[in-house]
Design a protein around this motif. Structure first.
Motif, PDB file in Angstrom:
ATOM      1  N   PRO A  11       0.707  -1.190  -0.088  1.00  0.00           N
ATOM      2  CA  PRO A  11      -0.081   0.204  -0.190  1.00  0.00           C
ATOM      3  C   PRO A  11       0.416   1.212  -0.602  1.00  0.00           C
ATOM      4  O   PRO A  11       2.467   1.505   0.697  1.00  0.00           O
ATOM      5  CB  PRO A  11      -1.074  -0.116   1.448  1.00  0.00           C
ATOM      6  CG  PRO A  11      -0.914  -1.526   1.500  1.00  0.00           C
ATOM      7  CD  PRO A  11       0.085  -2.005   0.999  1.00  0.00           C
ATOM      8  N   PRO A  12       0.683   1.794  -0.671  1.00  0.00           N
ATOM      9  CA  PRO A  12       1.166   3.563  -0.219  1.00  0.00           C
ATOM     10  C   PRO A  12       1.683   4.291   0.518  1.00  0.00           C
ATOM     11  O   PRO A  12       2.749   4.630   0.480  1.00  0.00           O
ATOM     12  CB  PRO A  12       0.669   4.460  -2.349  1.00  0.00           C
ATOM     13  CG  PRO A  12      -0.835   2.988  -2.575  1.00  0.00           C
ATOM     14  CD  PRO A  12      -0.680   2.308  -1.648  1.00  0.00           C
ATOM     15  N   ALA A  13       0.629   4.322   1.368  1.00  0.00           N
ATOM     16  CA  ALA A  13       0.756   4.343   2.716  1.00  0.00           C
ATOM     17  C   ALA A  13       1.929   4.108   3.757  1.00  0.00           C
ATOM     18  O   ALA A  13       2.499   5.359   4.297  1.00  0.00           O
ATOM     19  CB  ALA A  13      -0.298   4.116   3.146  1.00  0.00           C
ATOM     20  N   ARG A  14       2.184   2.887   3.541  1.00  0.00           N
ATOM     21  CA  ARG A  14       2.864   1.785   4.186  1.00  0.00           C
ATOM     22  C   ARG A  14       4.530   1.504   3.421  1.00  0.00           C
ATOM     23  O   ARG A  14       5.087   1.238   3.484  1.00  0.00           O
ATOM     24  CB  ARG A  14       2.378   0.760   4.866  1.00  0.00           C
ATOM     25  CG  ARG A  14       1.040   0.720   5.446  1.00  0.00           C
ATOM     26  CD  ARG A  14       1.227   1.647   7.137  1.00  0.00           C
ATOM     27  NE  ARG A  14       2.067   0.899   7.734  1.00  0.00           N
ATOM     28  CZ  ARG A  14       2.037  -0.483   8.271  1.00  0.00           C
ATOM     29  NH1 ARG A  14       0.972  -0.364   8.300  1.00  0.00           N
ATOM     30  NH2 ARG A  14       2.290  -1.293   9.007  1.00  0.00           N
ATOM     31  N   TYR A  15       4.516   1.733   1.980  1.00  0.00           N
ATOM     32  CA  TYR A  15       5.690   2.367   1.274  1.00  0.00           C
ATOM     33  C   TYR A  15       6.851   2.451   1.523  1.00  0.00           C
ATOM     34  O   TYR A  15       8.131   2.073   1.940  1.00  0.00           O
ATOM     35  CB  TYR A  15       5.477   2.810  -0.073  1.00  0.00           C
ATOM     36  CG  TYR A  15       6.244   2.848  -0.979  1.00  0.00           C
ATOM     37  CD1 TYR A  15       6.897   1.530  -1.673  1.00  0.00           C
ATOM     38  CD2 TYR A  15       7.317   3.637  -1.746  1.00  0.00           C
ATOM     39  CE1 TYR A  15       8.563   1.281  -2.740  1.00  0.00           C
ATOM     40  CE2 TYR A  15       8.317   3.509  -2.058  1.00  0.00           C
ATOM     41  CZ  TYR A  15       8.979   2.425  -2.493  1.00  0.00           C
ATOM     42  OH  TYR A  15       9.988   2.821  -3.543  1.00  0.00           O
ATOM     43  N   THR A  16       7.101   4.098   2.301  1.00  0.00           N
ATOM     44  CA  THR A  16       8.075   4.225   2.672  1.00  0.00           C
ATOM     45  C   THR A  16       8.507   3.537   4.178  1.00  0.00           C
ATOM     46  O   THR A  16      10.218   3.375   4.645  1.00  0.00           O
ATOM     47  CB  THR A  16       8.149   5.564   3.131  1.00  0.00           C
ATOM     48  OG1 THR A  16       7.931   6.180   2.104  1.00  0.00           O
ATOM     49  CG2 THR A  16       9.185   6.225   3.332  1.00  0.00           C
ATOM     50  N   GLU A  17       7.330   3.576   4.392  1.00  0.00           N
ATOM     51  CA  GLU A  17       8.306   2.512   6.113  1.00  0.00           C
ATOM     52  C   GLU A  17       8.385   1.550   5.663  1.00  0.00           C
ATOM     53  O   GLU A  17       9.451   0.758   6.391  1.00  0.00           O
ATOM     54  CB  GLU A  17       6.935   2.280   7.666  1.00  0.00           C
ATOM     55  CG  GLU A  17       6.865   1.906   8.161  1.00  0.00           C
ATOM     56  CD  GLU A  17       5.287   1.292   9.138  1.00  0.00           C
ATOM     57  OE1 GLU A  17       5.589   0.523   9.954  1.00  0.00           O
ATOM     58  OE2 GLU A  17       4.955   1.726   9.219  1.00  0.00           O
ATOM     59  N   VAL A  18       8.242   0.560   5.510  1.00  0.00           N
ATOM     60  CA  VAL A  18       8.290  -0.802   4.500  1.00  0.00           C
ATOM     61  C   VAL A  18      10.153  -1.088   4.287  1.00  0.00           C
ATOM     62  O   VAL A  18      10.446  -1.895   4.196  1.00  0.00           O
ATOM     63  CB  VAL A  18       7.764  -1.546   3.868  1.00  0.00           C
ATOM     64  CG1 VAL A  18       7.766  -2.881   3.514  1.00  0.00           C
ATOM     65  CG2 VAL A  18       6.113  -1.778   4.104  1.00  0.00           C
ATOM     66  N   LEU A  19      10.106   0.359   2.959  1.00  0.00           N
ATOM     67  CA  LEU A  19      11.134   0.227   2.409  1.00  0.00           C
ATOM     68  C   LEU A  19      12.153   0.395   3.059  1.00  0.00           C
ATOM     69  O   LEU A  19      13.680  -0.119   3.800  1.00  0.00           O
ATOM     70  CB  LEU A  19      11.053   0.886   2.041  1.00  0.00           C
ATOM     71  CG  LEU A  19      12.063   1.560   0.338  1.00  0.00           C
ATOM     72  CD1 LEU A  19      12.141   0.126  -0.507  1.00  0.00           C
ATOM     73  CD2 LEU A  19      12.127   3.350  -0.087  1.00  0.00           C
ATOM     74  N   GLY A  20      12.043   1.251   4.984  1.00  0.00           N
ATOM     75  CA  GLY A  20      12.825   1.597   5.557  1.00  0.00           C
ATOM     76  C   GLY A  20      13.456   0.174   6.560  1.00  0.00           C
ATOM     77  O   GLY A  20      14.948  -0.144   6.574  1.00  0.00           O
ATOM     78  N   ARG A  21      12.527  -0.262   6.488  1.00  0.00           N
ATOM     79  CA  ARG A  21      12.665  -1.597   7.644  1.00  0.00           C
ATOM     80  C   ARG A  21      13.636  -2.943   6.490  1.00  0.00           C
ATOM     81  O   ARG A  21      14.127  -3.139   7.439  1.00  0.00           O
ATOM     82  CB  ARG A  21      10.888  -2.252   8.284  1.00  0.00           C
ATOM     83  CG  ARG A  21      10.428  -1.426   8.657  1.00  0.00           C
ATOM     84  CD  ARG A  21       9.288  -2.091   9.245  1.00  0.00           C
ATOM     85  NE  ARG A  21       9.528  -3.131   9.857  1.00  0.00           N
ATOM     86  CZ  ARG A  21       8.698  -4.199  10.575  1.00  0.00           C
ATOM     87  NH1 ARG A  21       7.462  -3.792  10.344  1.00  0.00           N
ATOM     88  NH2 ARG A  21       9.192  -4.936  11.325  1.00  0.00           N
ATOM     89  N   LEU A  22      12.779  -2.879   5.611  1.00  0.00           N
ATOM     90  CA  LEU A  22      13.568  -3.774   4.556  1.00  0.00           C
ATOM     91  C   LEU A  22      14.930  -3.721   4.232  1.00  0.00           C
ATOM     92  O   LEU A  22      16.089  -4.525   4.500  1.00  0.00           O
ATOM     93  CB  LEU A  22      13.251  -4.148   3.383  1.00  0.00           C
ATOM     94  CG  LEU A  22      11.996  -4.898   3.204  1.00  0.00           C
ATOM     95  CD1 LEU A  22      10.939  -4.742   2.496  1.00  0.00           C
ATOM     96  CD2 LEU A  22      11.963  -6.191   3.322  1.00  0.00           C
ATOM     97  N   GLY A  23      15.979  -2.421   4.292  1.00  0.00           N
ATOM     98  CA  GLY A  23      16.721  -1.776   3.851  1.00  0.00           C
ATOM     99  C   GLY A  23      17.674  -2.410   5.299  1.00  0.00           C
ATOM    100  O   GLY A  23      19.005  -2.029   5.383  1.00  0.00           O
ATOM    101  N   LYS A  24      17.104  -2.245   6.661  1.00  0.00           N
ATOM    102  CA  LYS A  24      18.094  -2.424   7.716  1.00  0.00           C
ATOM    103  C   LYS A  24      17.687  -2.841   8.524  1.00  0.00           C
ATOM    104  O   LYS A  24      19.120  -3.325   9.032  1.00  0.00           O
ATOM    105  CB  LYS A  24      17.218  -1.520   9.090  1.00  0.00           C
ATOM    106  CG  LYS A  24      17.599   0.223   8.088  1.00  0.00           C
ATOM    107  CD  LYS A  24      17.013   1.432   9.595  1.00  0.00           C
ATOM    108  CE  LYS A  24      17.069   3.326   8.776  1.00  0.00           C
ATOM    109  NZ  LYS A  24      16.032   4.031   9.786  1.00  0.00           N
ATOM    110  N   GLU A  25      16.955  -4.128   8.938  1.00  0.00           N
ATOM    111  CA  GLU A  25      16.320  -5.210   9.190  1.00  0.00           C
ATOM    112  C   GLU A  25      16.757  -6.270   8.571  1.00  0.00           C
ATOM    113  O   GLU A  25      17.912  -7.218   9.175  1.00  0.00           O
ATOM    114  CB  GLU A  25      14.590  -5.968   9.284  1.00  0.00           C
ATOM    115  CG  GLU A  25      14.548  -4.377  10.524  1.00  0.00           C
ATOM    116  CD  GLU A  25      13.552  -4.836  10.583  1.00  0.00           C
ATOM    117  OE1 GLU A  25      12.617  -6.058  10.487  1.00  0.00           O
ATOM    118  OE2 GLU A  25      12.849  -3.938  11.797  1.00  0.00           O
TER     119      GLU A  25
END
Length: 287
Positions: free
Chosen positions: A101-115
């Motif tokens: 979902p576009p509303a959670r896109y930025t959050e998910v992208l940040g988590r995938l790059g860090k975790e």
């Protein structure tokens, strides 16, 4: 003469208009002289397609892929495509395509790059398709209205020729309508969900960074060298596959040629027919 004659009658309406304008209340102005009591129309909701490409180096690709799926699922997304290459634990690679979902896109992208591990690269893109969506919707309404008119006209057709002609038009408009509906559905799907492509690589997997590739002459030289190496590898492979066949077939061909030549040499020659006396020479009896 006309201006003088009409000056008395035209002066009264002009005066009345000026008086009415003077009596109208003035709009409040700000310090800069701008009108402050103006209602702005609400801007139309923008239709934007979000796309992203993320590369992460993980210690264990399989475990990182499962963790990525859990992160995306918890955000309301899902996995649309998956490709994996399991050479060994340190050189594994996997490519996953998520819809988020576009509303959670930025959050998910940040988590995938860090975790998941060490982020190697990230590319993001956006495409505003507001005008395209509006154009498709307008064309869709026009096509629907035209189709309704043709169906009404079909009921009023009096001859078989008119019926067939209207039916052909209806078939063509229905095809256009279905094409527009497919475009609208595709745009709605792309806008409703952002597309994120995640590539996971093992600890020692070789990754080529496009930014490190030289440009210009050196880039062409490197590409040509790589092409030459690839061609040499293919040529050597083909030669290795053909060489055993040549080792067997060449002696057989040489033996066949030798036997054929030997048979020709042993074959007796054909006897030549006796030549008669030449014309003008006396024969033995005459002599």
């Amino acid at each position: 003469m006309s201006s003088e004659a009409g000056s008395g009658t035209a002066a009264a309406p002009v005066a009345d208009q000026a008086g009415s304008l003077a009596k109208q209340p003035r709009q409040p102005q700000g310090k800069d002289g701008l009108v402050s009591n103006v209602k702005l129309t609400q801007q139309q909701d923008r239709q934007v397609i979000y796309t992203g490409d993320l590369m992460v180096r993980a210690k264990q690709v399989t475990a990182a892929a499962q963790q990525a799926k859990q992160i995306v699922t918890s955000a309301g997304g899902y996995l649309s495509k998956e490709e994996s290459n399991s050479a060994n634990d340190t050189e594994d690679t996997a490519t996953l395509e998520f819809k988020i979902p576009p509303a959670r896109y930025t959050e998910v992208l940040g988590r995938l790059g860090k975790e998941l591990g060490k982020q190697l690269s990230m590319n993001q893109g956006t495409q505003d398709v507001t005008m395209q969506v509006a154009d498709v919707e307008s064309r869709l309404k026009s096509a629907q209205q035209s189709l309704d008119s043709l169906r009404t006209l079909l009921k009023k057709a009096g001859t078989i020729g008119q019926v067939l002609q209207v039916e052909r038009e209806i078939s063509a408009r229905e095809a256009d309508l279905e094409s527009l509906q497919a475009q609208q559905k595709q745009l709605a799907t792309q806008v409703a969900m952002a597309t994120l492509t995640l590539r996971l690589v093992g600890p020692v997997a070789v990754v080529e960074d496009p930014s490190d590739e030289p440009a210009g002459f050196f880039g062409g030289l490197r590409a040509g060298w790589n092409a030459l190496v690839s061609f040499t590898k293919v040529a050597v492979t083909v030669l290795g596959a053909v060489l055993p066949w040549l080792a067997v077939s060449v002696p057989l061909i040489a033996l066949v040629i030798y036997l054929a030549r030997r048979g020709r040499s042993r074959r007796p020659g054909t006897p030549m027919p006796p030549q008669g006396p030449e014309r003008g020479d006396p024969g033995p009896e005459a002599a």
